[in-house]
Design a protein around this motif. Structure first.
Motif, PDB file in Angstrom:
ATOM      1  N   SER A 262       0.847  -1.191   0.000  1.00  0.00           N
ATOM      2  CA  SER A 262       0.000   0.000   0.000  1.00  0.00           C
ATOM      3  C   SER A 262       0.882   1.240   0.000  1.00  0.00           C
ATOM      4  O   SER A 262       1.919   1.285   0.666  1.00  0.00           O
ATOM      5  N   ILE A 263       0.467   2.235  -0.771  1.00  0.00           N
ATOM      6  CA  ILE A 263       1.216   3.480  -0.928  1.00  0.00           C
ATOM      7  C   ILE A 263       0.410   4.608  -0.295  1.00  0.00           C
ATOM      8  O   ILE A 263      -0.784   4.758  -0.577  1.00  0.00           O
ATOM      9  N   HIS A 264       1.060   5.376   0.551  1.00  0.00           N
ATOM     10  CA  HIS A 264       0.393   6.457   1.272  1.00  0.00           C
ATOM     11  C   HIS A 264       1.115   7.771   0.997  1.00  0.00           C
ATOM     12  O   HIS A 264       2.328   7.798   0.805  1.00  0.00           O
ATOM     13  N   TYR A 265       0.359   8.850   1.026  1.00  0.00           N
ATOM     14  CA  TYR A 265       0.923  10.186   0.878  1.00  0.00           C
ATOM     15  C   TYR A 265       0.713  10.960   2.171  1.00  0.00           C
ATOM     16  O   TYR A 265      -0.335  10.850   2.800  1.00  0.00           O
ATOM     17  N   GLU A 266       1.731  11.729   2.546  1.00  0.00           N
ATOM     18  CA  GLU A 266       1.648  12.545   3.752  1.00  0.00           C
ATOM     19  C   GLU A 266       1.925  14.004   3.387  1.00  0.00           C
ATOM     20  O   GLU A 266       3.021  14.352   2.943  1.00  0.00           O
ATOM     21  N   LEU A 267       0.900  14.839   3.530  1.00  0.00           N
ATOM     22  CA  LEU A 267       1.038  16.280   3.356  1.00  0.00           C
ATOM     23  C   LEU A 267       0.356  16.937   4.543  1.00  0.00           C
ATOM     24  O   LEU A 267      -0.869  17.081   4.572  1.00  0.00           O
ATOM     25  N   MET A 268       1.145  17.319   5.525  1.00  0.00           N
ATOM     26  CA  MET A 268       0.538  17.841   6.751  1.00  0.00           C
ATOM     27  C   MET A 268      -0.096  19.221   6.556  1.00  0.00           C
ATOM     28  O   MET A 268      -0.802  19.728   7.422  1.00  0.00           O
ATOM     29  N   LEU A 269       0.107  19.835   5.374  1.00  0.00           N
ATOM     30  CA  LEU A 269      -0.518  21.107   5.068  1.00  0.00           C
ATOM     31  C   LEU A 269      -2.000  20.985   4.736  1.00  0.00           C
ATOM     32  O   LEU A 269      -2.715  21.992   4.731  1.00  0.00           O
ATOM     33  N   THR A 270      -2.461  19.775   4.441  1.00  0.00           N
ATOM     34  CA  THR A 270      -3.830  19.593   3.970  1.00  0.00           C
ATOM     35  C   THR A 270      -4.880  20.227   4.882  1.00  0.00           C
ATOM     36  O   THR A 270      -5.762  20.939   4.398  1.00  0.00           O
ATOM     37  N   PRO A 271      -4.849  19.990   6.200  1.00  0.00           N
ATOM     38  CA  PRO A 271      -5.870  20.610   7.052  1.00  0.00           C
ATOM     39  C   PRO A 271      -5.884  22.132   6.966  1.00  0.00           C
ATOM     40  O   PRO A 271      -6.952  22.752   6.945  1.00  0.00           O
ATOM     41  N   ALA A 272      -4.703  22.761   6.909  1.00  0.00           N
ATOM     42  CA  ALA A 272      -4.649  24.216   6.801  1.00  0.00           C
ATOM     43  C   ALA A 272      -5.156  24.683   5.441  1.00  0.00           C
ATOM     44  O   ALA A 272      -5.906  25.665   5.340  1.00  0.00           O
ATOM     45  N   TYR A 273      -4.766  23.992   4.387  1.00  0.00           N
ATOM     46  CA  TYR A 273      -5.167  24.381   3.030  1.00  0.00           C
ATOM     47  C   TYR A 273      -6.673  24.257   2.834  1.00  0.00           C
ATOM     48  O   TYR A 273      -7.318  25.130   2.241  1.00  0.00           O
ATOM     49  N   LEU A 274      -7.255  23.177   3.354  1.00  0.00           N
ATOM     50  CA  LEU A 274      -8.675  22.916   3.156  1.00  0.00           C
ATOM     51  C   LEU A 274      -9.548  23.469   4.281  1.00  0.00           C
ATOM     52  O   LEU A 274     -10.773  23.334   4.238  1.00  0.00           O
ATOM     53  N   GLY A 275      -8.935  24.068   5.288  1.00  0.00           N
ATOM     54  CA  GLY A 275      -9.708  24.634   6.391  1.00  0.00           C
ATOM     55  C   GLY A 275     -10.402  23.588   7.236  1.00  0.00           C
ATOM     56  O   GLY A 275     -11.562  23.773   7.636  1.00  0.00           O
ATOM     57  N   LEU A 276      -9.713  22.483   7.528  1.00  0.00           N
ATOM     58  CA  LEU A 276     -10.297  21.375   8.294  1.00  0.00           C
ATOM     59  C   LEU A 276     -10.016  21.594   9.781  1.00  0.00           C
ATOM     60  O   LEU A 276      -8.953  21.240  10.292  1.00  0.00           O
ATOM     61  N   HIS A 277     -10.968  22.187  10.474  1.00  0.00           N
ATOM     62  CA  HIS A 277     -10.756  22.622  11.854  1.00  0.00           C
ATOM     63  C   HIS A 277     -10.403  21.456  12.778  1.00  0.00           C
ATOM     64  O   HIS A 277      -9.436  21.524  13.539  1.00  0.00           O
ATOM     65  N   GLN A 278     -11.185  20.372  12.739  1.00  0.00           N
ATOM     66  CA  GLN A 278     -10.929  19.245  13.637  1.00  0.00           C
ATOM     67  C   GLN A 278      -9.586  18.589  13.341  1.00  0.00           C
ATOM     68  O   GLN A 278      -8.890  18.144  14.267  1.00  0.00           O
ATOM     69  N   ALA A 279      -9.212  18.516  12.077  1.00  0.00           N
ATOM     70  CA  ALA A 279      -7.919  17.937  11.725  1.00  0.00           C
ATOM     71  C   ALA A 279      -6.779  18.812  12.247  1.00  0.00           C
ATOM     72  O   ALA A 279      -5.731  18.308  12.669  1.00  0.00           O
ATOM     73  N   ARG A 280      -6.979  20.127  12.261  1.00  0.00           N
ATOM     74  CA  ARG A 280      -5.947  21.008  12.800  1.00  0.00           C
ATOM     75  C   ARG A 280      -5.854  20.872  14.318  1.00  0.00           C
ATOM     76  O   ARG A 280      -4.765  20.952  14.888  1.00  0.00           O
ATOM     77  N   ILE A 281      -6.977  20.661  14.973  1.00  0.00           N
ATOM     78  CA  ILE A 281      -6.939  20.414  16.410  1.00  0.00           C
ATOM     79  C   ILE A 281      -6.159  19.127  16.697  1.00  0.00           C
ATOM     80  O   ILE A 281      -5.384  19.047  17.655  1.00  0.00           O
TER      81      ILE A 281
END
Length: 333
Positions: A262-281
């Motif tokens: 399995s191949i996974h991608y990690e971009l920790m900017l995603t929550p900030a870019y998409l405005g995902l409040h719970q993910a940022r918490i």
């Protein structure tokens, strides 16, 4: 207030010292923070060179990682008070002001108390690499105690933190490095197997280390050919997580499919870019967990070089030269 402004994409020279108004609190839940240090990350250099995620918002202030002291709070803030020392990941991708400045504003939910045992520079070096390594190893490949992981570029900013997190999880670590000095350092951080990628075939060495089976997981911070060749170093049903965009020859992808990897991608900017409040918490919780490990002496961050704020362009040049260990930080005192 002083800030480093980027008025257009380009070479490091586009980063120029300038003045901005002191930012106002945008909501009752925000803090005004007097920044003492800002981490400099490879993503900063890419956004500077190619443009930010919000290219029409110019001039922009780069810098996602910050550490400083709370100066003012909104009337709904409950977690912090003026005088508290904090660290955080916020802004710097074009939508909000980044940390290459004397002050910034940030929602209290995205802030963690600065580890007491770290300097401001060390604290500012940590957020992006800590969250990235934590999400990659805990959330993406879900490592378990007793498993094996191969970490590419283990002496780098993300890599040296990933080695320690994996070790803390009870995972056996193999690490690729380029020199004896980096090998000695990474070994002290917890790596069991050192692989000199400039003189060794990391695939064959990883297979030999695991009695021909391949490692349970691979953390790729390099991309390109290193990522594509990693399929052969991972076991059947193994997992590979990468920080980079990928483009591999069909034959290599076929190997991953044949081995049910399995191949996974990690971009920790995603929550900030998409405005995902719970993910940022959730990322704030990672900063809090990291602070506990640091204060217990079980996690360290290496600051290899500091620059004054006005020399942000020089910091970018040094990162783009490559081969640096640890992190680079701008000091704003």
């Amino acid at each position: 207030m002083k800030a480093i402004l980027m008025n257009a994409p380009g070479e490091p020279e586009v980063l120029q010292a300038g003045e901005l108004p002191l930012p106002e609190l945008p909501s009752p839940a925000h803090l005004l923070v007097r920044l003492h240090a800002a981490g400099v990350n490879p993503i900063d250099t890419k956004l500077r060179k190619n443009g930010t995620y919000f290219p029409d918002n110019l001039p922009t202030v780069l810098g996602c990682d910050g550490a400083g002291m709370v100066e003012n709070i909104g009337n709904a803030v409950t977690r912090f008070k003026p005088g508290d020392e904090v660290y955080f990941f916020n802004g710097g991708i074009g939508s909000e002001q980044g940390c290459y400045a004397e002050y910034t504003v940030i929602h209290e939910d995205y802030v963690a108390a600065k580890p007491k045992t770290l300097s401001m520079a060390e604290a500012a070096a940590l957020p992006m690499v800590l969250i990235t390594a934590w999400e990659a190893l805990h959330d993406r490949v879900q490592l378990r105690a007793g498993q094996t992981v191969l970490i590419h570029a283990a002496a780098g900013g993300v890599g040296h933190v990933a080695v320690q997190i994996a070790k803390e999880m009870g995972v056996r670590v193999a690490a690729t490095v380029s020199s004896e000095a980096k090998a000695a350092w990474v070994r002290k951080l917890g790596a069991e197997k050192i692989i000199y990628y400039t003189s060794e075939d990391f695939v064959q060495t990883a297979l030999d280390w695991t009695d021909g089976q391949g490692v349970d997981a691979i953390f790729d911070t390099v991309g390109g050919d290193t990522f594509c060749r990693s399929f052969a170093a991972a076991r059947v049903y193994g997992k590979i997580v990468t920080l980079l965009q990928t483009d591999c020859a069909a034959g290599l992808v076929k190997l991953a499919r044949l081995r049910n990897q399995s191949i996974h991608y990690e971009l920790m900017l995603t929550p900030a870019y998409l405005g995902l409040h719970q993910a940022r918490i959730a990322q704030t919780r990672i900063l809090e967990s990291g602070a506990q490990l640091i204060e217990a002496g079980r996690l360290k961050v290496e600051v290899s070089k500091t620059f004054p704020l006005e020399q942000a362009a020089e910091a970018h040049r040094l990162i783009e030269e490559g081969h640096s260990t640890g992190k680079i930080v701008l000091c704003i005192d």
